[in-house]
Design a protein around this motif. Structure first.
Motif, mmCIF file in Angstrom:
data_model
loop_
_atom_site.group_PDB
_atom_site.id
_atom_site.type_symbol
_atom_site.label_atom_id
_atom_site.label_comp_id
_atom_site.label_asym_id
_atom_site.label_seq_id
_atom_site.Cartn_x
_atom_site.Cartn_y
_atom_site.Cartn_z
ATOM 1 N N MET A 153 1.410 8.528 33.758
ATOM 2 C CA MET A 153 0.554 7.860 32.737
ATOM 3 C C MET A 153 0.327 8.496 31.291
ATOM 4 N N ARG A 154 0.230 9.927 31.601
ATOM 5 C CA ARG A 154 -0.080 10.688 30.324
ATOM 6 C C ARG A 154 1.079 10.819 29.440
ATOM 7 N N ARG A 155 2.150 10.986 29.935
ATOM 8 C CA ARG A 155 3.396 11.036 29.071
ATOM 9 C C ARG A 155 3.737 9.640 28.546
ATOM 10 N N THR A 156 3.362 8.461 29.331
ATOM 11 C CA THR A 156 3.617 7.064 28.621
ATOM 12 C C THR A 156 2.666 6.855 27.158
ATOM 13 N N ALA A 157 1.332 7.256 27.756
ATOM 14 C CA ALA A 157 0.377 7.184 26.721
ATOM 15 C C ALA A 157 0.634 7.870 25.422
ATOM 16 N N ALA A 158 1.240 9.024 25.396
ATOM 17 C CA ALA A 158 1.748 9.971 24.252
ATOM 18 C C ALA A 158 2.926 8.991 23.707
ATOM 19 N N MET A 159 3.863 8.577 24.326
ATOM 20 C CA MET A 159 4.942 8.026 23.576
ATOM 21 C C MET A 159 4.466 6.600 23.121
ATOM 22 N N ARG A 160 3.415 5.886 23.726
ATOM 23 C CA ARG A 160 3.093 4.724 23.091
ATOM 24 C C ARG A 160 2.277 4.915 21.677
ATOM 25 N N GLU A 161 1.457 6.239 21.801
ATOM 26 C CA GLU A 161 0.816 6.627 20.555
ATOM 27 C C GLU A 161 1.685 6.910 19.335
ATOM 28 N N VAL A 162 2.935 7.535 19.467
ATOM 29 C CA VAL A 162 3.951 7.793 18.556
ATOM 30 C C VAL A 162 4.375 6.492 18.266
ATOM 31 N N ARG A 163 4.786 5.432 19.144
ATOM 32 C CA ARG A 163 5.442 4.154 18.613
ATOM 33 C C ARG A 163 4.330 3.370 17.726
ATOM 34 N N SER A 164 3.052 3.517 18.163
ATOM 35 C CA SER A 164 2.077 2.921 17.444
ATOM 36 C C SER A 164 2.315 3.046 16.037
ATOM 37 N N ARG A 165 2.550 4.195 15.563
ATOM 38 C CA ARG A 165 2.508 4.561 14.228
ATOM 39 C C ARG A 165 3.512 3.945 13.373
ATOM 40 N N GLY A 166 4.388 3.366 14.059
ATOM 41 C CA GLY A 166 5.764 2.641 13.501
ATOM 42 C C GLY A 166 5.189 1.491 12.798
ATOM 43 N N ALA A 167 6.251 0.839 12.018
ATOM 44 C CA ALA A 167 5.768 -0.251 11.319
ATOM 45 C C ALA A 167 6.205 -1.542 12.307
ATOM 46 N N ARG A 168 5.521 -2.668 11.851
ATOM 47 C CA ARG A 168 5.606 -4.009 12.791
ATOM 48 C C ARG A 168 7.271 -4.399 12.783
ATOM 49 N N GLU A 169 8.029 -3.894 11.915
ATOM 50 C CA GLU A 169 9.321 -4.289 12.444
ATOM 51 C C GLU A 169 10.082 -3.874 13.620
ATOM 52 N N ARG A 170 9.297 -3.057 14.400
ATOM 53 C CA ARG A 170 9.859 -2.565 15.675
ATOM 54 C C ARG A 170 9.893 -3.882 16.741
ATOM 55 N N GLU A 171 10.760 -3.956 17.711
ATOM 56 C CA GLU A 171 10.571 -4.947 18.350
ATOM 57 C C GLU A 171 9.183 -5.071 19.332
ATOM 58 N N PHE A 172 8.991 -6.317 19.701
ATOM 59 C CA PHE A 172 7.660 -6.644 20.472
ATOM 60 C C PHE A 172 8.547 -7.308 21.550
ATOM 61 N N ARG A 173 8.366 -6.572 22.982
ATOM 62 C CA ARG A 173 8.887 -7.123 24.129
ATOM 63 C C ARG A 173 8.143 -7.773 25.182
ATOM 64 N N VAL A 174 8.379 -8.797 25.360
ATOM 65 C CA VAL A 174 7.850 -9.585 26.330
ATOM 66 C C VAL A 174 8.787 -9.722 27.715
ATOM 67 N N GLY A 175 8.127 -9.125 28.671
ATOM 68 C CA GLY A 175 8.882 -9.208 29.734
ATOM 69 C C GLY A 175 8.609 -10.328 31.032
ATOM 70 N N LEU A 176 9.676 -10.701 31.699
ATOM 71 C CA LEU A 176 9.352 -11.626 32.629
ATOM 72 C C LEU A 176 10.447 -11.093 33.847
ATOM 73 N N HIS A 177 9.648 -10.798 34.866
ATOM 74 C CA HIS A 177 10.547 -10.209 35.958
ATOM 75 C C HIS A 177 10.774 -10.983 37.324
ATOM 76 N N VAL A 178 11.961 -11.671 37.622
ATOM 77 C CA VAL A 178 11.986 -12.461 38.518
ATOM 78 C C VAL A 178 12.527 -11.811 40.016
ATOM 79 N N LYS A 179 12.634 -10.560 40.033
ATOM 80 C CA LYS A 179 12.958 -9.765 40.957
ATOM 81 C C LYS A 179 13.485 -10.512 42.221
ATOM 82 N N SER A 180 13.184 -10.308 43.407
ATOM 83 C CA SER A 180 13.593 -10.827 44.883
ATOM 84 C C SER A 180 12.694 -11.997 44.870
#
Length: 358
Positions: A153-180
């Motif tokens: 959780m801690r590592r992911t939060a730090a990475m998201r903080e870095v990504r949030s400083r980027g411009a809106r041109e980054r991808e916005f990913r919507v995930g749908l998981h159909v698994k088994s």
């Protein structure tokens, strides 16, 4: 000493104190005929009346696994607990089994266990209200603890903080998981709606992940119509399709943290560990109106149940997520505090049933 069924499930591990204190929980016995090196533990051996008669414990706490038992076997289990004077605690995770197309079998199992339990626990006020209406029993409401390890959780939060400083041109990913595909999952009508919704959002990508057993011919649960539709959308560049085997925990956390929002395609169910993992990783959740997902935590809701899909509501939820109209996920410290509170609530419940002895 608590016989938790099963003790190895992540939920059960995380209702215990982080420092390993608290009541001792017996390890899951190995099923007969299963090698010691195997990770298989299903169905739980502790659910056998003979096991109850032959082992020492103070409290029997049932969470999952009883769907593999008949009503008669559960009646035998309850009778064995009564003979030994051992209190039964039942956490009602599922009021509708997500693996069963028909609800009759699960309802019959609950009709044995809920009235027989010395104490009931559930995860949301909505589920507690349904338990009260169906059986006239009061359930202690204790929230779902974290699923993802705190360091992840801690590592992911730090990475998201870095990504949030980027411009809106980054991808916005919507995930749908159909698994088994579980019986409670119905992604088929969601796919074209999500394709259209994402097409209108600059920089948005619809990512669909599914297991080989569902999306490849010869798979045990191969769904030809779904597989063909997804391949067609992928060929047109409308979805980013990922077909793979079961993901281990590290791969699952990496996948979920790569998404901005995860869409739950359930048409029936009750609560969701997947939703909690998303929240741990800062991934927003779009959840259906069935079950008690909105009671469980902050989500964007859309209408979806056995009567059908509210397509416009799903589009609105995607747009809201894209616009940032979501509540932030819990911090590590908030989850730590919650885990301590959840553990204390269970400890107090066990003590109330055993006169303070565990």
């Amino acid at each position: 000493m608590v016989a938790s069924v099963p003790s190895g499930h992540v939920y059960v591990r995380h209702i215990a104190p982080e420092d390993g204190s608290g009541p001792l929980r017996l390890p899951d016995p190995r099923p007969r005929g299963v090698a010691a090196a195997s990770q298989q533990w299903w169905p739980p051996v502790m659910l056998e009346a003979d096991w109850v008669e032959q082992h020492d414990f103070d409290v029997f706490h049932l969470h999952f696994g009883f769907d593999a038992r008949t009503v008669a076997e559960l009646e035998d289990l309850v009778a064995a607990l009564r003979r030994r004077g051992k209190p039964l605690v039942l956490t009602v995770h599922d009021l509708r089994n997500p693996h069963h197309q028909d609800r009759a079998a699960h309802d019959a199992q609950l009709d044995v266990l809920v009235p027989a339990a010395d104490a009931l626990v559930t995860l949301t006020p909505g589920a507690a209200a349904e338990i009260r209406a169906r059986w006239g029993r009061e359930a202690l409401v204790v929230p779902h603890p974290h699923v993802v390890p705190f360091e992840t959780m801690r590592r992911t939060a730090a990475m998201r903080e870095v990504r949030s400083r980027g411009a809106r041109e980054r991808e916005f990913r919507v995930g749908l998981h159909v698994k088994s595909l579980r019986a409670g999952m119905h992604p088929h009508p969601l796919v074209p709606v999500l394709v259209d919704a994402v097409r209108d959002l600059p920089g948005a990508v619809l990512q669909v992940n599914g297991h080989r057993d569902v999306l490849e011919p010869g798979g045990a649960r191969y769904d030809a119509a779904l597989a063909e539709a997804l391949r067609d959308h992928a060929a047109r560049g409308e979805i980013d399709l990922h077909v793979h085997d079961f993901l281990d925990d590290d791969a699952l956390w990496a996948y979920l943290s790569s998404l901005d929002v995860s869409v739950l395609p359930y048409r029936f169910g009750t609560h969701s560990g997947w939703m909690e993992a998303c929240r741990d990783l800062g991934t927003a959740v779009i959840a259906p109106s069935c079950g008690y997902y909105a009671d469980q935590g902050p989500v964007l809701s859309y209408g979806h149940d056995e009567r059908g899909l509210d397509a416009a509501g799903l589009v609105d939820a995607v747009r809201a997520a894209y616009s940032g109209h979501v509540e932030p996920g819990p911090t590590v410290e908030e989850r730590r505090i919650q885990r301590a509170q959840v553990a204390a609530a269970h400890d107090a419940l066990y003590r109330s049933l055993t006169g303070g002895q565990q």
